[in-house]
Design a protein around this motif. Structure first.
Motif, PDB file in Angstrom:
ATOM      1  N   ASP A 144       8.861  11.215   5.969  1.00  0.00           N
ATOM      2  CA  ASP A 144       8.069  10.052   5.574  1.00  0.00           C
ATOM      3  C   ASP A 144       8.752   8.794   6.098  1.00  0.00           C
ATOM      4  O   ASP A 144       9.979   8.744   6.245  1.00  0.00           O
ATOM      5  N   VAL A 145       7.959   7.766   6.352  1.00  0.00           N
ATOM      6  CA  VAL A 145       8.496   6.503   6.852  1.00  0.00           C
ATOM      7  C   VAL A 145       7.827   5.343   6.127  1.00  0.00           C
ATOM      8  O   VAL A 145       6.628   5.396   5.815  1.00  0.00           O
ATOM      9  N   LEU A 146       8.641   4.331   5.835  1.00  0.00           N
ATOM     10  CA  LEU A 146       8.118   3.076   5.289  1.00  0.00           C
ATOM     11  C   LEU A 146       8.128   2.035   6.408  1.00  0.00           C
ATOM     12  O   LEU A 146       9.091   1.951   7.170  1.00  0.00           O
ATOM     13  N   VAL A 147       7.066   1.256   6.505  1.00  0.00           N
ATOM     14  CA  VAL A 147       7.026   0.171   7.491  1.00  0.00           C
ATOM     15  C   VAL A 147       6.673  -1.116   6.761  1.00  0.00           C
ATOM     16  O   VAL A 147       5.991  -1.086   5.722  1.00  0.00           O
ATOM     17  N   ASP A 148       7.149  -2.247   7.289  1.00  0.00           N
ATOM     18  CA  ASP A 148       6.767  -3.500   6.634  1.00  0.00           C
ATOM     19  C   ASP A 148       5.387  -3.937   7.120  1.00  0.00           C
ATOM     20  O   ASP A 148       4.827  -3.391   8.080  1.00  0.00           O
ATOM     21  N   ASP A 149       4.832  -4.921   6.415  1.00  0.00           N
ATOM     22  CA  ASP A 149       3.447  -5.316   6.682  1.00  0.00           C
ATOM     23  C   ASP A 149       3.260  -5.879   8.097  1.00  0.00           C
ATOM     24  O   ASP A 149       2.206  -5.668   8.719  1.00  0.00           O
ATOM     25  N   LEU A 150       4.279  -6.581   8.633  1.00  0.00           N
ATOM     26  CA  LEU A 150       4.134  -7.147   9.977  1.00  0.00           C
ATOM     27  C   LEU A 150       4.127  -6.044  11.029  1.00  0.00           C
ATOM     28  O   LEU A 150       3.350  -6.083  11.989  1.00  0.00           O
ATOM     29  N   HIS A 151       5.006  -5.048  10.841  1.00  0.00           N
ATOM     30  CA  HIS A 151       5.027  -3.916  11.776  1.00  0.00           C
ATOM     31  C   HIS A 151       3.710  -3.146  11.688  1.00  0.00           C
ATOM     32  O   HIS A 151       3.165  -2.702  12.720  1.00  0.00           O
ATOM     33  N   ALA A 152       3.196  -2.983  10.473  1.00  0.00           N
ATOM     34  CA  ALA A 152       1.928  -2.268  10.303  1.00  0.00           C
ATOM     35  C   ALA A 152       0.783  -3.015  10.978  1.00  0.00           C
ATOM     36  O   ALA A 152      -0.061  -2.417  11.661  1.00  0.00           O
ATOM     37  N   ARG A 211       0.861  -1.190   0.000  1.00  0.00           N
ATOM     38  CA  ARG A 211       0.000   0.000   0.000  1.00  0.00           C
ATOM     39  C   ARG A 211       0.896   1.239   0.000  1.00  0.00           C
ATOM     40  O   ARG A 211       2.001   1.212   0.542  1.00  0.00           O
ATOM     41  N   GLY A 212       0.423   2.341  -0.577  1.00  0.00           N
ATOM     42  CA  GLY A 212       1.197   3.565  -0.592  1.00  0.00           C
ATOM     43  C   GLY A 212       2.364   3.493  -1.557  1.00  0.00           C
ATOM     44  O   GLY A 212       2.382   2.702  -2.504  1.00  0.00           O
ATOM     45  N   CYS A 225       4.193   6.624   4.609  1.00  0.00           N
ATOM     46  CA  CYS A 225       3.928   6.843   3.184  1.00  0.00           C
ATOM     47  C   CYS A 225       3.716   5.535   2.434  1.00  0.00           C
ATOM     48  O   CYS A 225       3.141   5.524   1.340  1.00  0.00           O
ATOM     49  N   GLY A 226       4.198   4.430   3.017  1.00  0.00           N
ATOM     50  CA  GLY A 226       4.032   3.166   2.320  1.00  0.00           C
ATOM     51  C   GLY A 226       4.181   1.979   3.264  1.00  0.00           C
ATOM     52  O   GLY A 226       4.871   2.057   4.282  1.00  0.00           O
ATOM     53  N   ILE A 227       3.493   0.901   2.914  1.00  0.00           N
ATOM     54  CA  ILE A 227       3.628  -0.362   3.647  1.00  0.00           C
ATOM     55  C   ILE A 227       4.197  -1.384   2.671  1.00  0.00           C
ATOM     56  O   ILE A 227       3.626  -1.608   1.601  1.00  0.00           O
ATOM     57  N   ASN A 254       1.049  -5.208  13.415  1.00  0.00           N
ATOM     58  CA  ASN A 254       1.277  -5.232  14.864  1.00  0.00           C
ATOM     59  C   ASN A 254       0.847  -3.934  15.537  1.00  0.00           C
ATOM     60  O   ASN A 254       0.365  -3.937  16.679  1.00  0.00           O
ATOM     61  N   ASN A 255       1.022  -2.814  14.808  1.00  0.00           N
ATOM     62  CA  ASN A 255       0.711  -1.501  15.380  1.00  0.00           C
ATOM     63  C   ASN A 255      -0.537  -0.870  14.765  1.00  0.00           C
ATOM     64  O   ASN A 255      -0.794   0.309  14.998  1.00  0.00           O
ATOM     65  N   LYS A 256      -1.250  -1.672  13.954  1.00  0.00           N
ATOM     66  CA  LYS A 256      -2.509  -1.211  13.331  1.00  0.00           C
ATOM     67  C   LYS A 256      -2.300   0.096  12.565  1.00  0.00           C
ATOM     68  O   LYS A 256      -3.015   1.083  12.767  1.00  0.00           O
ATOM     69  N   LEU A 257      -1.284   0.101  11.688  1.00  0.00           N
ATOM     70  CA  LEU A 257      -0.938   1.310  10.937  1.00  0.00           C
ATOM     71  C   LEU A 257      -1.517   1.252   9.524  1.00  0.00           C
ATOM     72  O   LEU A 257      -1.600   0.177   8.920  1.00  0.00           O
ATOM     73  N   ARG A 258      -1.877   2.424   9.024  1.00  0.00           N
ATOM     74  CA  ARG A 258      -2.316   2.554   7.645  1.00  0.00           C
ATOM     75  C   ARG A 258      -1.543   3.690   6.992  1.00  0.00           C
ATOM     76  O   ARG A 258      -0.967   4.547   7.673  1.00  0.00           O
ATOM     77  N   VAL A 259      -1.539   3.703   5.675  1.00  0.00           N
ATOM     78  CA  VAL A 259      -0.880   4.785   4.949  1.00  0.00           C
ATOM     79  C   VAL A 259      -1.534   6.117   5.325  1.00  0.00           C
ATOM     80  O   VAL A 259      -2.757   6.230   5.328  1.00  0.00           O
ATOM     81  N   GLY A 260      -0.695   7.091   5.651  1.00  0.00           N
ATOM     82  CA  GLY A 260      -1.199   8.402   6.050  1.00  0.00           C
ATOM     83  C   GLY A 260      -1.196   8.610   7.556  1.00  0.00           C
ATOM     84  O   GLY A 260      -1.320   9.750   8.021  1.00  0.00           O
ATOM     85  N   ASP A 261      -1.054   7.523   8.319  1.00  0.00           N
ATOM     86  CA  ASP A 261      -1.012   7.655   9.781  1.00  0.00           C
ATOM     87  C   ASP A 261       0.264   8.376  10.213  1.00  0.00           C
ATOM     88  O   ASP A 261       1.301   8.311   9.542  1.00  0.00           O
ATOM     89  N   GLN A 262       0.165   9.052  11.352  1.00  0.00           N
ATOM     90  CA  GLN A 262       1.332   9.708  11.948  1.00  0.00           C
ATOM     91  C   GLN A 262       1.882   8.803  13.058  1.00  0.00           C
ATOM     92  O   GLN A 262       1.121   8.313  13.902  1.00  0.00           O
TER      93      GLN A 262
END
Length: 367
Positions: A134-142, A125-126, A163-165, A144-152
């Motif tokens: 801007d920060v990129l996170v991998d899908d497992l981190h996202a 995504r993103g 900015c991207g998963i 685990n922390n319930k993150l979506r593109v656009g979150d702070q």
């Protein structure tokens, strides 16, 4: 007859049986979880290093095996490395260890050169960095922390926009622009490590030797990724084997003590019964055999329950903590079971000897 007597005794004291079985189950579960989690972390770290796609690591002198951090090298080495015959690209990576949300590493990357190592991220995504924060996170981190593109999110006490998963397996779980991390760490033009991609993987060793031959790089560590991964074992990670051994010892001690107390209590409660058996001609070997069989049966029940606990715990861990898992191997299931059997037999050994040595007349008069 012996087996029927053992089963009847176990069923006659359900609470004692329950406590003994659960204690052995805890022993087995603790051993498998400690070994399974530490082994998974080591294997996962190696896979993520391999997933970066580099062929060579160029590191500062006296670099630690796993936890590269800080900024001890100049990024100017990038030009030096890329002039070496056979080198395709050298990607500087600044690494910062953080304990926020658990021990982890943040990679500060030059996206263009880092992507050239393995063909780039797979964006789920993103997309790539657009702004310095801007920060990129991998899908497992996202997950685990319930993150979506656009979150702070907070990274090193600063607000970053997701900015991207990306698909996991490319080194770290969190990536920020190299220049941004350099500013935050006060390490302008510095890096922690260079990942080097060669034009022909068959010439990796030759390129390593060419880099080592450069006078200004003589004191630095140059190692092929293949050799680096071969060094990532429990034995090369400081204190890991000691930690595992201590935890296994504690687990076995728990199993031993509970079985010992359980069987000791049993022979005390069954003193008259033992006296009757001996007066009917039961030998010392018969008494020892009966007590040890009972201890072994409790241990086997505990092992089966412990295996159930272990797989249940693994399910709970992987569901609630996507960035963590448990690697359960057949060899360690066998080892944990044998350790439980050993602790159970040892725990029942002294009580069995004590029961066998009782005087039948004194035992029959026991109240």
């Amino acid at each position: 007859m012996t087996n029927s007597m053992i089963v009847a005794n176990i069923l006659h004291r359900p609470m004692r049986t329950f406590v003994s079985v659960v204690a052995v189950a805890i022993q087995v579960t603790l051993v498998l979880l400690v070994v399974g989690i530490t082994t998974w972390m080591r294997v996962d770290s190696a896979k993520r290093q391999e997933g970066i796609g580099a062929d060579i690591m160029f590191r500062p002198p006296n670099a630690q095996l796993l936890w590269l951090t800080g900024a001890p090298m100049s990024v100017k080495f990038k030009d030096v490395l890329e002039r070496v015959e056979g080198v395709k690209v050298a990607a500087p990576v600044l690494i910062q260890t953080t304990t926020s949300g658990g021990l982890s590493q943040i990679f500060g990357i030059d996206l263009k050169s880092y992507s050239a190592l393995s063909g780039g991220f797979n964006y789920l995504r993103g997309g790539p960095f657009e702004e310095p924060l801007d920060v990129l996170v991998d899908d497992l981190h996202a997950r685990n922390n319930k993150l979506r593109v656009g979150d702070q999110i907070d990274v090193l006490n600063h607000k970053f926009r997701v900015c991207g998963i990306v698909e996991h397996g490319k080194g770290a779980r969190v990536f920020v622009p190299l220049a941004t991390l350099q500013d935050l760490m006060g390490a302008v033009d510095k890096t922690s490590v260079f990942y080097v991609k060669v034009k022909d993987p068959n010439e990796t060793d030759a390129v390593v030797q060419r880099i080592k031959a450069i006078p200004e790089l003589r004191d630095y560590s140059v190692i092929s990724i293949k050799e680096y991964l071969s060094q990532i074992t429990n034995a090369t990670i400081p204190a890991l084997n000691t930690f595992i051994d201590v935890m296994i010892f504690i687990a076995c001690l728990i199993g031993f003590l509970v079985i010992y107390l359980s069987m000791y209590t049993t022979i005390t409660e069954r003193t008259r019964e033992i006296g009757i058996l001996k007066s009917l001609g039961a030998s010392k070997l018969f008494i020892v055999d009966a007590i040890l069989r009972e201890a072994l049966l409790l241990t086997i029940l505990g092992i089966l329950l412990g295996l159930g606990f272990t797989f249940l715990a693994k399910r709970v861990i992987t569901t609630t903590l996507p960035t963590l898992s448990v690697l359960i191997t057949t060899s360690w299931v066998v080892r944990a079971s044998l350790l439980a059997v050993l602790a159970g037999v040892l725990g029942g050994f002294y009580p069995s000897l004590r029961a066998a040595s009782q005087d039948p007349i004194a035992a029959l008069s026991y109240e």
